[in-house]
Structure formats: structure tokens, C-alpha cells
Design a protein around this motif. Structure first.
Motif, short mmCIF file in Angstrom:
data_model
loop_
_atom_site.label_atom_id
_atom_site.label_comp_id
_atom_site.label_asym_id
_atom_site.label_seq_id
_atom_site.Cartn_x
_atom_site.Cartn_y
_atom_site.Cartn_z
N CYS A 39 2.61 5.04 -11.62
CA CYS A 39 3.83 5.17 -10.82
C CYS A 39 5.08 4.81 -11.63
N PHE A 40 4.92 4.13 -12.76
CA PHE A 40 6.05 3.84 -13.64
C PHE A 40 6.22 4.92 -14.71
N LYS A 41 5.18 5.74 -14.92
CA LYS A 41 5.21 6.75 -15.98
C LYS A 41 5.61 8.13 -15.46
N ASN A 42 4.98 8.57 -14.40
CA ASN A 42 5.15 9.94 -13.91
C ASN A 42 6.12 9.99 -12.75
N ASP A 43 7.29 10.55 -12.99
CA ASP A 43 8.32 10.71 -11.96
C ASP A 43 8.56 9.40 -11.19
N PRO A 44 8.96 8.34 -11.90
CA PRO A 44 9.10 7.03 -11.25
C PRO A 44 10.28 6.96 -10.28
N SER A 45 10.06 6.23 -9.22
CA SER A 45 11.12 5.91 -8.28
C SER A 45 10.79 4.56 -7.65
N VAL A 46 11.80 3.92 -7.15
CA VAL A 46 11.59 2.62 -6.51
C VAL A 46 10.70 2.79 -5.29
N LYS A 47 10.96 3.81 -4.50
CA LYS A 47 10.20 4.02 -3.26
C LYS A 47 8.71 4.23 -3.53
N SER A 48 8.38 5.12 -4.47
CA SER A 48 6.96 5.39 -4.74
C SER A 48 6.28 4.18 -5.39
N SER A 49 7.02 3.48 -6.23
CA SER A 49 6.46 2.29 -6.88
C SER A 49 6.20 1.19 -5.87
N LEU A 50 7.11 0.99 -4.95
CA LEU A 50 6.91 -0.03 -3.91
C LEU A 50 5.68 0.29 -3.06
N LYS A 51 5.52 1.56 -2.73
CA LYS A 51 4.36 1.97 -1.93
C LYS A 51 3.06 1.63 -2.67
N PHE A 52 3.01 1.93 -3.96
CA PHE A 52 1.82 1.62 -4.76
C PHE A 52 1.62 0.12 -4.89
N LEU A 53 2.67 -0.61 -5.21
CA LEU A 53 2.53 -2.05 -5.45
C LEU A 53 2.11 -2.80 -4.19
N ARG A 54 2.55 -2.34 -3.04
CA ARG A 54 2.17 -3.01 -1.79
C ARG A 54 0.69 -2.80 -1.47
N LYS A 55 0.11 -1.71 -1.96
CA LYS A 55 -1.31 -1.43 -1.71
C LYS A 55 -2.22 -1.96 -2.80
N THR A 56 -1.66 -2.39 -3.93
CA THR A 56 -2.47 -2.76 -5.09
C THR A 56 -2.13 -4.18 -5.53
N PRO A 57 -2.89 -5.15 -5.08
CA PRO A 57 -2.57 -6.56 -5.36
C PRO A 57 -2.50 -6.92 -6.85
#
Length: 72
Positions: A39-57
Motif C-alpha cells: 500500500c506504500f508502493k503501488n498507488d499510495p494514498s493516506v486513505k488506502s494505507s489507513l484501511k490496510f493498517l487498521r486491518k493488519t496489526p
């Protein structure tokens, strides 16, 4: 204030504030080199990164640790 939060340096910070500060400091490309998640490499955005980080401890923990190392 609960006893859990007394010594928590991240108390009062949202994940979004942490991520935005790291992106401003490192940029997406360098952040992707430090923490290897797509999520930091491919088309990164704050919104998509937050979604991933909230699901991945484990990824969230790495982001929080990097924030602490960088800004303290």
C-alpha cells in the motif's frame, strides 16, 4: 486517565496523524523502502494505507515504531 496510557507516547495521536507525519518526513517511496508493504508502493494514498493498517496489526505496529524512532 487509565494507567495504560500514562507512559504511552502515542496517546492522543491518531493513526492518520502518524501516517501523514511519516509521509511528510520520508515521502511514499522512502517509506515503502523502510516498511515493505504494497500500500506504500503501488498507488499510495493516506486513505488506502489507513484501511490496510487498521486491518493488519503487524504493519500498524511497524508504522508506530518508525514514528517513535523518527520523532522522539
Amino acid at each position: 486517565m487509565s494507567k495504560e496510557q500514562v507512559n504511552n507516547p502515542l496517546h492522543g495521536l491518531t493513526l492518520e496523524k502518524i501516517l501523514v507525519a511519516l509521509v511528510e518526513h520520508y515521502g511514499w517511496a522512502q517509506l515503502a523502502n523502510v516498511i515493505r508493504v504494497n500500500c506504500f508502493k503501488n498507488d499510495p494514498s493516506v486513505k488506502s494505507s489507513l484501511k490496510f493498517l487498521r486491518k493488519t496489526p503487524w504493519a500498524r505496529a511497524e508504522v508506530e515504531q518508525l514514528y517513535l524512532k523518527t520523532f522522539q
